[in-house]
Scaffold this active site. Structure first.
Site, PDB file in Angstrom:
ATOM      1  N   LYS A 155      47.474 -17.254  24.888  1.00 41.10           N
ATOM      2  CA  LYS A 155      47.736 -17.548  26.024  1.00 41.10           C
ATOM      3  C   LYS A 155      48.960 -18.130  26.380  1.00 41.10           C
ATOM      4  O   LYS A 155      49.651 -18.247  27.615  1.00 41.10           O
ATOM      5  CB  LYS A 155      46.648 -18.695  26.551  1.00 41.10           C
ATOM      6  CG  LYS A 155      45.210 -18.192  26.615  1.00 41.10           C
ATOM      7  CD  LYS A 155      44.960 -17.311  27.604  1.00 41.10           C
ATOM      8  CE  LYS A 155      43.498 -16.654  27.662  1.00 41.10           C
ATOM      9  NZ  LYS A 155      43.242 -15.775  28.795  1.00 41.10           N
ATOM     10  N   GLU A 183      42.801 -22.415  35.956  1.00 40.38           N
ATOM     11  CA  GLU A 183      41.294 -22.181  35.316  1.00 40.38           C
ATOM     12  C   GLU A 183      41.289 -22.238  33.953  1.00 40.38           C
ATOM     13  O   GLU A 183      42.272 -21.668  33.351  1.00 40.38           O
ATOM     14  CB  GLU A 183      40.605 -21.102  36.387  1.00 40.38           C
ATOM     15  CG  GLU A 183      40.748 -19.652  35.325  1.00 40.38           C
ATOM     16  CD  GLU A 183      42.447 -19.072  35.152  1.00 40.38           C
ATOM     17  OE1 GLU A 183      42.422 -18.348  34.442  1.00 40.38           O
ATOM     18  OE2 GLU A 183      42.945 -19.614  36.074  1.00 40.38           O
ATOM     19  N   SER A 227      43.265 -12.571  18.800  1.00 42.19           N
ATOM     20  CA  SER A 227      43.861 -13.356  19.876  1.00 42.19           C
ATOM     21  C   SER A 227      43.879 -14.881  19.719  1.00 42.19           C
ATOM     22  O   SER A 227      44.538 -15.488  20.660  1.00 42.19           O
ATOM     23  CB  SER A 227      43.390 -12.748  20.956  1.00 42.19           C
ATOM     24  OG  SER A 227      41.826 -12.992  21.063  1.00 42.19           O
TER      25      SER A 227
END
Length: 390
Positions: free
Chosen positions: A88, A110, A376
């Site tokens: 991210k 969010e 990830s």
């Protein structure tokens, strides 16, 4: 390459938002297109990815997994080794740099599993911005550690108590905030979802994953892989891996959350069980009832617990460029344990879905075949959930 000027990937994408947001989306698109052509922006973005986030991440040959399955060679793209513990941060650094260029010092976001929230809080602290993150009350319980991490960095975490109290509802509230504070605020959307230009922009920021993996596998094996595997919620880690290989003869496999089973109502397998609809400003596959109302979803992994998917993934499905499968909660836990015990790597529950799928695919292939799995995120945030289930 898609999308076109109106933000469509074939029939998917677009801008389905209130008129109030159109000016902000147009401004964001203009600024992003200018930044892409600006060598100074690219240099600054690359600097923070390398010196702050920790890129490039390794492409690790999973020798023990490969030996166990007696089939294809398995490589892991180690996004779990990045600062904040997941992919991210690639996107949040890019978007915060854009926000500063637009002179918007108030940041909202969010989050589901909390990793995007933590990455946004991290980038906001780095660049001196005020930050507010909306998070479903249910996800706040599941991801208490990440809630505390955000607070430590000066971010206000706002509980969302409406609907299913998960990611879908957190996005709803963030959009409401943005409409109200549009002149001073930038919304750092965390995946390849939402109205144009977000799906394209987030994909481009995350494409560093696939670009690195492509160069690394060519150096390691002298050729491209046969398969790319990655989990799909909104779909940014998978799209980041897939996109740089789009024109190559490499098979893409996206792994959705099967929850309690796709024959039940408790899953988040949007591309497998959903239909075309509108959600959060974009036309894509969504999980909805016969009246077009969005269904509740379920996954052991908060980051995959979402009833929609990025429009580019919908285009990949419709065109046949990618295939999509579902892995249920029990299988994801098996993937989690497998990687922990065999390779000494504790994955997040999201990529644990992809690890399990790799364990099913690899034995069916030749030892000459190559699989790359996008790891990830790391599993620190999920330890309490896994402990409870096991």
């Amino acid at each position: 390459m898609l999308p076109g000027k109106r933000g469509y990937f074939g029939r998917f994408g677009g801008k389905y938002v209130p008129e109030t947001l159109m000016s902000a989306l147009d401004e964001l698109e203009r600024e992003y297109l200018k930044a892409k052509k600006n060598p100074g922006f690219k240099k600054e973005f690359d600097f923070y990815l390398k010196k702050y986030a920790g890129r490039p991440t390794p492409l690790y040959f999973a020798r023990n997994l490969t030996k166990k399955f007696k089939g294809a060679r398995i490589y892991l793209k180690r996004e779990d080794l990045l600062h904040t513990g997941a992919h991210k941060i690639n996107n949040t650094i890019g978007q915060l740099l854009l926000a500063k260029r637009m002179k918007k010092n108030r940041i909202i976001a969010e989050t589901g599993a909390g990793q995007h929230g933590v990455a946004t809080a991290t980038a906001a602290a780095l660049f001196g911005c005020e930050c507010h993150v909306y998070m479903g009350q249910e996800d706040m319980k599941r991801q208490a550690l990440n809630v505390f991490r955000m607070a430590l960095m000066g971010t206000e975490v706002i509980p969302v108590t409406s609907g299913s109290k998960t990611l879908k509802d957190a996005i709803n509230e963030t959009l409401r905030d943005w409409v109200t504070n549009i002149r001073t605020t930038h919304y750092v959307l965390g995946s390849v979802v939402g109205p144009h230009p977000y799906p394209k922009m987030v994909r481009d920021f995350q494409s560093v994953i696939g670009k690195e993996a492509r160069a690394q596998i060519l150096k390691e094996e002298g050729r491209l892989p046969d398969y790319l595997l990655a989990c799909v919620g909104g779909g940014s880690n998978s799209m980041g891996l897939f996109y740089p290989f789009f024109k190559d003869k490499v098979r893409f496999v996206g792994v959705e959350a099967g929850g309690a089973g796709i024959s039940s109502s408790k899953h988040a397998a949007t591309l497998i069980k959903g239909g075309i609809g509108i959600l959060h400003g974009s036309k894509s596959y969504v999980l909805q009832d016969s009246d077009g109302q969005i269904n509740f979803t379920h996954s052991i992994s908060a980051g995959l617990d979402y009833p929609g998917v990025g429009p580019e993934h919908s285009f990949y499905k419709k065109s046949g460029r990618a295939s999509y499968v579902a892995v249920n909660d029990k299988e994801a836990l098996a993937g989690f344990k497998m990687l922990s015990e065999i390779e000494g790597i504790i994955p997040a529950l999201e990529p644990a879905h992809a690890i399990y799928q790799a364990s099913k695919l690899a034995p069916k292939l030749s030892k000459k075949n190559i699989i790359i799995v996008c790891l990830s995120g790391r599993g620190d945030k999920d330890i309490d959930i896994v402990k409870e289930y096991l």
